[in-house]
Design a protein around this motif. Structure first.
Motif, PDB file in Angstrom:
ATOM      1  N   LEU A  43       0.797  -1.225   0.000  1.00 51.09           N
ATOM      2  CA  LEU A  43       0.000   0.000   0.000  1.00 51.09           C
ATOM      3  C   LEU A  43       0.827   1.271   0.000  1.00 51.09           C
ATOM      4  CD1 LEU A  43      -2.735  -1.095   2.560  1.00 51.09           C
ATOM      5  CD2 LEU A  43      -2.995  -0.840   0.095  1.00 51.09           C
ATOM      6  N   VAL A  44       1.909   1.295   0.763  1.00 51.74           N
ATOM      7  CA  VAL A  44       2.680   2.528   0.901  1.00 51.74           C
ATOM      8  C   VAL A  44       3.247   2.981  -0.443  1.00 51.74           C
ATOM      9  CG1 VAL A  44       4.778   3.517   1.883  1.00 51.74           C
ATOM     10  CG2 VAL A  44       3.207   2.247   3.336  1.00 51.74           C
ATOM     11  N   SER A  45       3.802   2.056  -1.215  1.00 49.44           N
ATOM     12  CA  SER A  45       4.381   2.433  -2.510  1.00 49.44           C
ATOM     13  C   SER A  45       3.325   2.989  -3.450  1.00 49.44           C
ATOM     14  CB  SER A  45       5.062   1.218  -3.145  1.00 49.44           C
ATOM     15  OG  SER A  45       6.144   0.777  -2.365  1.00 49.44           O
ATOM     16  N   GLY A  46       2.158   2.327  -3.495  1.00 50.41           N
ATOM     17  CA  GLY A  46       1.089   2.819  -4.353  1.00 50.41           C
ATOM     18  C   GLY A  46       0.541   4.148  -3.884  1.00 50.41           C
ATOM     19  N   TYR A  47       0.420   4.309  -2.575  1.00 53.14           N
ATOM     20  CA  TYR A  47      -0.116   5.543  -1.995  1.00 53.14           C
ATOM     21  C   TYR A  47       0.768   6.742  -2.366  1.00 53.14           C
ATOM     22  CZ  TYR A  47      -1.708   8.786   1.682  1.00 53.14           C
ATOM     23  OH  TYR A  47      -2.187   9.881   2.372  1.00 53.14           O
ATOM     24  N   ILE A  48       2.061   6.586  -2.156  1.00 52.66           N
ATOM     25  CA  ILE A  48       2.979   7.687  -2.475  1.00 52.66           C
ATOM     26  C   ILE A  48       2.965   7.972  -3.975  1.00 52.66           C
ATOM     27  CG2 ILE A  48       5.385   8.446  -2.452  1.00 52.66           C
ATOM     28  CD1 ILE A  48       5.743   6.765   0.074  1.00 52.66           C
ATOM     29  N   SER A  49       2.932   6.933  -4.798  1.00 55.12           N
ATOM     30  CA  SER A  49       2.940   7.114  -6.251  1.00 55.12           C
ATOM     31  C   SER A  49       1.753   7.943  -6.722  1.00 55.12           C
ATOM     32  CB  SER A  49       2.921   5.749  -6.952  1.00 55.12           C
ATOM     33  OG  SER A  49       4.109   5.042  -6.718  1.00 55.12           O
ATOM     34  N   GLU A  50       0.621   7.823  -6.039  1.00 55.70           N
ATOM     35  CA  GLU A  50      -0.576   8.544  -6.457  1.00 55.70           C
ATOM     36  C   GLU A  50      -0.562  10.017  -6.049  1.00 55.70           C
ATOM     37  OE1 GLU A  50      -4.095   6.357  -5.430  1.00 55.70           O
ATOM     38  OE2 GLU A  50      -3.413   4.565  -6.486  1.00 55.70           O
ATOM     39  N   PHE A  51       0.339  10.395  -5.163  1.00 54.28           N
ATOM     40  CA  PHE A  51       0.482  11.800  -4.774  1.00 54.28           C
ATOM     41  C   PHE A  51       1.696  12.474  -5.424  1.00 54.28           C
ATOM     42  CE2 PHE A  51      -2.219  10.466  -1.212  1.00 54.28           C
ATOM     43  CZ  PHE A  51      -3.064  11.563  -1.091  1.00 54.28           C
ATOM     44  N   ALA A  52       2.724  11.724  -5.712  1.00 58.86           N
ATOM     45  CA  ALA A  52       3.990  12.311  -6.157  1.00 58.86           C
ATOM     46  C   ALA A  52       3.947  12.709  -7.627  1.00 58.86           C
ATOM     47  CB  ALA A  52       5.123  11.315  -5.926  1.00 58.86           C
ATOM     48  N   PRO A  53       4.588  13.822  -7.991  1.00 61.10           N
ATOM     49  CA  PRO A  53       4.669  14.217  -9.397  1.00 61.10           C
ATOM     50  C   PRO A  53       5.560  13.257 -10.176  1.00 61.10           C
ATOM     51  CG  PRO A  53       6.028  15.666  -8.048  1.00 61.10           C
ATOM     52  CD  PRO A  53       5.266  14.783  -7.104  1.00 61.10           C
ATOM     53  N   PRO A  54       5.275  13.046 -11.473  1.00 57.27           N
ATOM     54  CA  PRO A  54       6.020  12.053 -12.260  1.00 57.27           C
ATOM     55  C   PRO A  54       7.532  12.218 -12.202  1.00 57.27           C
ATOM     56  CG  PRO A  54       4.123  12.834 -13.497  1.00 57.27           C
ATOM     57  CD  PRO A  54       4.212  13.693 -12.266  1.00 57.27           C
ATOM     58  N   GLN A  55       8.016  13.465 -12.303  1.00 59.63           N
ATOM     59  CA  GLN A  55       9.450  13.693 -12.383  1.00 59.63           C
ATOM     60  C   GLN A  55      10.169  13.515 -11.043  1.00 59.63           C
ATOM     61  OE1 GLN A  55       7.005  15.844 -12.723  1.00 59.63           O
ATOM     62  NE2 GLN A  55       7.560  17.947 -12.197  1.00 59.63           N
ATOM     63  N   TRP A  56       9.381  13.411  -9.955  1.00 54.83           N
ATOM     64  CA  TRP A  56       9.987  13.252  -8.628  1.00 54.83           C
ATOM     65  C   TRP A  56       9.511  11.996  -7.916  1.00 54.83           C
ATOM     66  CZ3 TRP A  56      13.908  16.347  -7.577  1.00 54.83           C
ATOM     67  CH2 TRP A  56      13.963  17.601  -8.194  1.00 54.83           C
ATOM     68  N   ARG A  57       8.726  11.161  -8.587  1.00 55.53           N
ATOM     69  CA  ARG A  57       8.079  10.032  -7.926  1.00 55.53           C
ATOM     70  C   ARG A  57       9.101   9.077  -7.289  1.00 55.53           C
ATOM     71  NH1 ARG A  57       4.311   9.099 -11.626  1.00 55.53           N
ATOM     72  NH2 ARG A  57       5.649   7.714 -12.832  1.00 55.53           N
ATOM     73  N   GLY A  58      10.144   8.743  -8.027  1.00 57.24           N
ATOM     74  CA  GLY A  58      11.150   7.830  -7.487  1.00 57.24           C
ATOM     75  C   GLY A  58      11.860   8.411  -6.288  1.00 57.24           C
ATOM     76  N   ARG A  59      12.246   9.674  -6.376  1.00 61.86           N
ATOM     77  CA  ARG A  59      12.995  10.295  -5.286  1.00 61.86           C
ATOM     78  C   ARG A  59      12.148  10.419  -4.021  1.00 61.86           C
ATOM     79  NH1 ARG A  59      16.454  15.734  -6.202  1.00 61.86           N
ATOM     80  NH2 ARG A  59      17.506  14.232  -7.562  1.00 61.86           N
ATOM     81  N   ILE A  60      10.890  10.815  -4.172  1.00 60.21           N
ATOM     82  CA  ILE A  60      10.035  11.012  -3.000  1.00 60.21           C
ATOM     83  C   ILE A  60       9.757   9.697  -2.291  1.00 60.21           C
ATOM     84  CG2 ILE A  60       7.680  11.638  -2.302  1.00 60.21           C
ATOM     85  CD1 ILE A  60       7.875  13.934  -4.365  1.00 60.21           C
ATOM     86  N   THR A  61       9.524   8.633  -3.049  1.00 63.76           N
ATOM     87  CA  THR A  61       9.307   7.340  -2.407  1.00 63.76           C
ATOM     88  C   THR A  61      10.566   6.888  -1.667  1.00 63.76           C
ATOM     89  OG1 THR A  61       9.849   6.190  -4.467  1.00 63.76           O
ATOM     90  CG2 THR A  61       7.529   6.573  -4.014  1.00 63.76           C
ATOM     91  N   VAL A  62      11.721   7.216  -2.202  1.00 58.86           N
ATOM     92  CA  VAL A  62      12.967   6.836  -1.538  1.00 58.86           C
ATOM     93  C   VAL A  62      13.180   7.655  -0.264  1.00 58.86           C
ATOM     94  CG1 VAL A  62      15.484   6.737  -1.747  1.00 58.86           C
ATOM     95  CG2 VAL A  62      14.066   5.991  -3.640  1.00 58.86           C
ATOM     96  N   TYR A  63      12.700   8.916  -0.223  1.00 54.05           N
ATOM     97  CA  TYR A  63      12.826   9.705   1.004  1.00 54.05           C
ATOM     98  C   TYR A  63      12.162   8.978   2.178  1.00 54.05           C
ATOM     99  CZ  TYR A  63      14.375  13.848  -1.618  1.00 54.05           C
ATOM    100  OH  TYR A  63      15.076  14.734  -2.405  1.00 54.05           O
ATOM    101  N   THR A  64      10.950   8.463   1.967  1.00 53.75           N
ATOM    102  CA  THR A  64      10.287   7.732   3.046  1.00 53.75           C
ATOM    103  C   THR A  64      11.027   6.431   3.339  1.00 53.75           C
ATOM    104  OG1 THR A  64       8.794   6.559   1.535  1.00 53.75           O
ATOM    105  CG2 THR A  64       8.053   8.673   2.382  1.00 53.75           C
ATOM    106  N   PHE A  65      11.568   5.843   2.296  1.00 53.41           N
ATOM    107  CA  PHE A  65      12.284   4.576   2.430  1.00 53.41           C
ATOM    108  C   PHE A  65      13.555   4.745   3.256  1.00 53.41           C
ATOM    109  CE2 PHE A  65      15.269   1.377   0.642  1.00 53.41           C
ATOM    110  CZ  PHE A  65      14.563   0.234   0.969  1.00 53.41           C
ATOM    111  N   ILE A  66      14.211   5.906   3.157  1.00 57.36           N
ATOM    112  CA  ILE A  66      15.428   6.149   3.945  1.00 57.36           C
ATOM    113  C   ILE A  66      15.115   6.026   5.430  1.00 57.36           C
ATOM    114  CG2 ILE A  66      17.091   7.913   4.645  1.00 57.36           C
ATOM    115  CD1 ILE A  66      17.080   8.914   1.739  1.00 57.36           C
ATOM    116  N   ILE A  67      13.977   6.598   5.851  1.00 58.62           N
ATOM    117  CA  ILE A  67      13.576   6.482   7.255  1.00 58.62           C
ATOM    118  C   ILE A  67      13.299   5.019   7.581  1.00 58.62           C
ATOM    119  CG2 ILE A  67      11.858   7.150   8.976  1.00 58.62           C
ATOM    120  CD1 ILE A  67      11.374   9.699   7.289  1.00 58.62           C
ATOM    121  N   GLY A  68      12.585   4.349   6.664  1.00 58.97           N
ATOM    122  CA  GLY A  68      12.227   2.962   6.898  1.00 58.97           C
ATOM    123  C   GLY A  68      13.415   2.027   6.965  1.00 58.97           C
TER     124      GLY A  68
END
Length: 456
Positions: A134-159
């Protein structure tokens, strides 16, 4: 304006937002949930030697409890709760997953026999498997296309810090205290409760609200908040282009059926096959390394404390890998990044297989580095490949079936090591990881594209 035109307008307005449009604190909230997920994936491997001794269970039962029961829960939870997320919403499902993981983790801590621990591991697995989905899909639906990978990784760094810190916590508890393994699980339960309470602050996905629930007013309300935040950070937003939005994924079918029926079914069936095999081969080595490495080192006459220490020092590679991906995830095509990550994994495990103190440290670091680089980029890529109305259930099928590889890998590695050598076993999981990278090259391009374009 009819419903279809309103929905197109909502999606076009989401797609035009060029920055992260929610409070940055929400990334931390999501990241804390991820922290628990990776904490639990690691803690069971370090707890099992002590549990095996206290519960008087053999190696085969220990493996079953440590990995197979949890992975069975992963598969069931991922698909069932993933389907619920497509039908009833991402937000509600993310609350359910974290509640299940908290219950399961405290259940692990207070288990006094094999049946109790088995039930607790299954409940924990239900929540963890679904949450990764769910988390990956949730973030993907909010993040802009050009930043989608980076933003998901920001949360992943904490995780991923959960996976890096867990060995050090285990080192200070499991070899030192008789109930150290219980404290290890209880700490995870506390983290899960904190993550659960914080998640009540998160909004529902406006894409899902518009496409699946039909609650256009709620979708517009969330979207207005996103646009106001984006304008403060970016300035005047570009004009939306609703004429570019294709609503072919708007048909009201059960989510999974959408992945197999008609013309779109051929597209998604092919993607499902590629991604299932990619994750199947990746999870073989992933879970074998995380679940078995400490035990394999102990069986090779290295003390439990030393085994955990080698893996703990190597685990520094997890956040380092995630930080590297935060800087590069959107600069290059996603599937090529995935392949590169598996090459690092291959080299690291070959070095680890040599089993000297320097190579164990270096190999553990490189394997952890590869895991930190691979996981969130591959999760993002998987979520991107499915349409909004079936994104959670599509990811769930992929990840759930793929986890069969994890269960097999955790069982196969000790057999190979016992039948041949330590080196042969770890070369085997090095190769399976590289195969996953090669399979990923068969998938479509996804970086810097809108979710609707990838789905077409």
């Amino acid at each position: 304006m009819n419903n279809d035109n309103e929905i197109k307008d909502i999606i076009a307005r989401v797609n035009r937002i060029p920055v992260w449009s929610l409070p940055y604190s929400f990334l931390i909230i999501i990241g804390i949930g991820y922290f628990f997920t990776f904490y639990d994936i690691s803690d069971i491997g370090f707890a099992m030697p002590a549990i095996s001794t206290q519960f008087h269970i053999g190696a085969s039962t220990s493996l079953f409890l440590a990995l197979s029961v949890g992975l069975i829960g992963y598969a069931f939870g991922s698909y069932i709760i993933g389907s619920i997320a497509d039908v009833f919403g991402r937000y509600k499902s993310m609350i359910i997953t974290m509640a299940l993981t908290a219950i399961g983790s405290f259940g692990d801590a207070i288990s006094f026999n094999v049946p109790e621990l088995t039930i607790a591991r299954f409940v924990t697995g239900l929540g963890l498997g679904a949450d990764l989905n769910l988390v990956s899909g949730y973030i993907s639906e909010f993040a802009p296309p050009q930043w989608r990978g980076r933003i998901t990784v920001y949360t992943f760094i904490i995780g991923i810090l959960g996976q890096a810190i867990t060995p050090f916590i285990a080192l200070g508890l499991v070899p030192v205290y008789y109930n150290g393994w219980r404290y290890l699980f209880a700490i995870g339960g506390i983290i899960a409760v904190i993550a659960l309470l914080l998640r009540f602050e998160l909004p529902e996905s406006p894409r899902w609200l518009a496409i699946k629930s039909g609650n256009l007013e709620k979708a517009k309300s969330v979207l207005k908040m996103m646009e106001d935040t984006a304008e403060k950070r970016f300035g005047k937003l570009p004009d939306p282009h609703p004429e570019d939005v294709d609503l072919k994924e708007y048909e009201q079918k059960f989510p999974t059926l959408y992945l197999f029926e008609g013309k779109t079914g051929k597209i998604y069936s092919k993607r499902l096959t590629i991604l299932v095999f990619m994750w199947f081969f990746w999870y073989i080595g992933n879970y074998a390394f995380l679940g078995d490495a400490a035990t394999m080192l102990a069986d090779a006459h290295i003390s439990l404390a030393s085994s955990i220490l080698y893996l703990a020092i190597g685990a520094i590679g997890y956040p380092v890998g995630a930080i590297i991906m935060a800087l590069t995830a959107d600069k290059y095509e996603r599937k090529y990044v995935i392949f590169f990550d598996t090459v690092i994994w291959f080299i690291g495990l070959i070095i680890f297989s040599l089993k000297t103190e320097p190579t164990l440290l270096a190999g553990s670091f490189m394997a952890s580095l590869a895991l930190g680089m691979y996981l969130q980029v591959a999760y993002t890529y998987t979520a991107e490949n499915y349409p909004t109305r079936a994104r959670a259930s599509g990811f769930a099928l992929t990840d759930g079936i793929g986890h069969i590889g994890g269960a097999l890998g955790a069982i196969i590695l000790p057999i190979i090591v016992a039948s041949y050598t330590f080196k042969t076993g770890f070369i085997f999981i090095a190769i399976t990881g590289l195969i996953a990278g090669l399979i990923s090259l068969l998938g479509p391009r996804a970086s810097r594209e809108t979710l609707e374009k990838i789905s077409s």
